[in-house]
Design an enzyme around this catalytic site. Structure first.
Site, PDB file in Angstrom:
ATOM      1  N   CYS A 212      14.492 -11.143  -2.561  1.00  0.00           N
ATOM      2  CA  CYS A 212      14.990 -10.731  -3.870  1.00  0.00           C
ATOM      3  C   CYS A 212      13.937  -9.990  -4.679  1.00  0.00           C
ATOM      4  CB  CYS A 212      15.512 -11.957  -4.613  1.00  0.00           C
ATOM      5  SG  CYS A 212      16.924 -12.627  -3.752  1.00  0.00           S
TER       6      CYS A 212
ATOM      7  N   TYR B 263       0.814  -1.228   0.000  1.00  0.00           N
ATOM      8  CA  TYR B 263       0.000   0.000   0.000  1.00  0.00           C
ATOM      9  C   TYR B 263       0.837   1.263   0.000  1.00  0.00           C
ATOM     10  CZ  TYR B 263      -3.092  -3.488   2.142  1.00  0.00           C
ATOM     11  OH  TYR B 263      -3.796  -4.614   2.415  1.00  0.00           O
TER      12      TYR B 263
HETATM   13  N1  LLP Z   1     -15.427  -5.759   8.226  1.00  0.00           N
HETATM   14  C1  LLP Z   1     -15.183  -6.072   6.941  1.00  0.00           C
HETATM   15  C2  LLP Z   1     -16.260  -6.634   6.137  1.00  0.00           C
HETATM   16  C3  LLP Z   1     -13.904  -5.852   6.413  1.00  0.00           C
HETATM   17  O1  LLP Z   1     -13.681  -6.150   5.138  1.00  0.00           O
HETATM   18  C4  LLP Z   1     -12.877  -5.322   7.226  1.00  0.00           C
HETATM   19  C5  LLP Z   1     -11.532  -5.093   6.710  1.00  0.00           C
HETATM   20  C6  LLP Z   1     -13.187  -5.033   8.564  1.00  0.00           C
HETATM   21  C7  LLP Z   1     -14.469  -5.248   9.023  1.00  0.00           C
HETATM   22  C8  LLP Z   1     -12.166  -4.479   9.533  1.00  0.00           C
HETATM   23  O2  LLP Z   1     -11.749  -3.213   9.159  1.00  0.00           O
HETATM   24  P1  LLP Z   1     -10.773  -2.373  10.112  1.00  0.00           P
HETATM   25  O3  LLP Z   1     -11.535  -2.046  11.381  1.00  0.00           O
HETATM   26  O4  LLP Z   1      -9.590  -3.198  10.377  1.00  0.00           O
HETATM   27  O5  LLP Z   1     -10.483  -1.176   9.321  1.00  0.00           O
HETATM   28  N2  LLP Z   1      -4.772  -5.089   4.831  1.00  0.00           N
HETATM   29  C9  LLP Z   1      -5.216  -3.705   4.862  1.00  0.00           C
HETATM   30  C10 LLP Z   1      -6.588  -3.550   5.475  1.00  0.00           C
HETATM   31  C11 LLP Z   1      -7.647  -4.386   4.793  1.00  0.00           C
HETATM   32  C12 LLP Z   1      -8.987  -4.264   5.427  1.00  0.00           C
HETATM   33  C13 LLP Z   1      -9.919  -5.287   4.885  1.00  0.00           C
HETATM   34  N3  LLP Z   1     -11.213  -5.311   5.492  1.00  0.00           N
HETATM   35  C14 LLP Z   1      -4.149  -2.884   5.625  1.00  0.00           C
HETATM   36  O6  LLP Z   1      -3.160  -3.451   6.072  1.00  0.00           O
HETATM   37  O7  LLP Z   1      -4.278  -1.662   5.705  1.00  0.00           O
END
Ligand code: LLP
Length: 425
Positions: free
Chosen positions: A353, A327
């Site tokens: 790598c 990201y």
């Molecule tokens: N509910 C649903 C349906 C989701 O898809 C997600 C996250 C959450 C809840 C939780 O969201 P949060 O509270 O964590 O914002 N890998 C990315 C973030 C991907 C989020 C995916 N969905 C990162 O490292 O920034």
């Protein structure tokens, strides 16, 4: 208060020097603070006290069994996106009756498993998914509790990869199609329409888009009510961001303030237009529960000065922490035992790598080979997104509780990485 602080010149997790964690378990290692975890969950739980509300931790952020167990003991439910995550909840002693199942591609096997375990609700994202779930439930002589994930077309103002509530995203049922989809769902014999939900994106620093989404859901609940379709819960998703510490970043809205504003709107609506009928409120927070509870501890292998760039080569890599390269995410990096002396600007990179293998860029550090660094705010979407690229075993995970260290996942060995493979006869 941060649970990671310098004491006697050494960065500690709670009362444990990170150097002690490295001595005991090696590096790279994810280190989490138990009290930070409990404090973050309490911010939600306290704001929900006395209300019909459920906090379903989005375990994709960090699904270590020990983390799930600690949260389950505090009364958390779980937001899952796979059958594997459901089995993790059960293995950690969590209650399937507090599980909601999100995601656009649930398989027949996953639906069957979730129905067997009697989860709280399926967050359904399309009409074909409704039909599949109806069939699976029918074949088991059951009725599936469903909520429709409505896409409120609200701009969450976050990174395009983690914005989910716009028309251009694959997620949810378009707001304009929601009524027709609810009608279709309530006509299916093996489904119980119980809720409405949305999730508009992640790392939101402001709650305005969430409150805008809430207003749209409320409007839809009223429309559905007039049609004789009654939902019993409203799930606003997750999304509250955290402070990664980059210069100029604005701090995220405090969880208690956001929940206060959200409940005030819900109360006003219930009093005026909803006839005071009860409605359960569900949250799906991931990052705001775990991100600032963890650091990725790594040691410096080599320093490689260069004409254009100088590199600080560490033993953690993009396979351990994908967020920077995936990201372009900025993550704070702190020396565990800061040294005096002139600082040099380094890119902090791993041994993988790929030119994309970087954890941080252009950081001024006074360091030497063998020093330990901590990549901060790495408790969410760190270990869960790790891979075995370059046949690198995934990092160990340790939870610190005061002066105690608990190894909650040991480092993978290379032999384990190829144990499932075989050669042709
Ligand atoms: N509910 C649903 C349906 C989701 O898809 C997600 C996250 C959450 C809840 C939780 O969201 P949060 O509270 O964590 O914002 N890998 C990315 C973030 C991907 C989020 C995916 N969905 C990162 O490292 O920034």
């Amino acid at each position: 208060m941060s649970h990671f602080s310098y004491q006697d010149g050494v960065l500690h997790a709670e009362s444990t020097p990170l150097s002690r964690v490295a001595e005991a378990f090696g590096t790279p290692t994810y280190v989490y603070s138990k009290s930070a975890l409990l404090q973050n969950f309490a911010a939600y739980a306290d704001a929900c006290a006395g209300r019909d509300a459920l906090v379903c931790y989005a375990m994709k952020a960090n699904s270590n069994l020990a983390i799930l167990d600690l949260l389950a003991r505090e009364g958390a439910g779980f937001d899952i996106v796979s059958g594997g995550e459901l089995l993790r909840v059960i293995a950690a002693g969590g209650d399937p009756g507090k599980v909601i199942f999100s995601g656009v591609g649930k398989t027949v096997a996953e639906m069957r498993l979730a129905l067997e375990k009697n989860i709280l609700c399926f967050n359904v994202e399309s009409i074909p998914e409704l039909h599949r779930l109806n069939e699976v439930a029918g074949s088991m002589g059951k009725r599936a509790p469903v909520s429709l994930r409505v896409n409120p077309n609200v701009d969450a103002k976050t990174h395009p990869y983690i914005a989910t509530g716009l028309k251009a995203n694959k997620f949810g049922v378009a707001f304009d199609d929601a009524l027709a989809t609810y009608r279709a769902a309530s006509a299916l014999p093996h489904l119980d329409v119980v809720g409405i939900d949305c999730h508009i994106g992640s790392q939101l620093l402001d709650d305005a888009p969430l409150l805008e989404a809430l207003d749209k859901l409320i409007e839809l609940i009223d429309t559905l009510h007039a049609e004789g379709i009654h939902v019993h819960h409203l799930d606003i998703g997750g999304g509250i961001g955290v402070d990664y510490g980059a210069e100029g970043d604005k701090p995220p809205v405090p969880v208690g303030d956001y929940l206060g504003r959200l409940f005030a709107r819900i109360d006003a609506w219930r009093a005026e237009r909803h006839d005071g009928r009860p409605i359960k409120v569900i949250f799906e927070p991931g990052r705001s529960i775990v991100a600032d509870t963890g650091v990725l501890l790594t040691s410096i292998e080599f320093l490689k000065p260069g004409e254009e760039k100088s590199f600080c080569i560490v033993d953690a890599a993009m396979n351990d922490l994908m967020r920077p390269t995936l990201y372009g995410a900025w993550m704070g990096v702190q020396p565990v035992a800061p040294r005096e002396g002139g600082k040099v600007v380094y890119d902090i990179v791993g041994p993988v790598c790929e030119s994309g293998d970087w954890l941080a860029r252009d950081r001024a550090l006074a360091v030497a080979p063998g020093d330990l660094l901590a990549v901060m705010t790495a408790g969410a979407y760190g270990m869960t997104m790790a891979s075995n690229y370059n046949t690198r075993g995934r990092a160990a995970e340790v939870i610190v509780d005061g002066e105690q260290m608990h190894l909650v996942r040991r480092r993978e060995t290379p032999e384990e990485l190829y144990a499932l493979e075989s050669m042709l006869k």
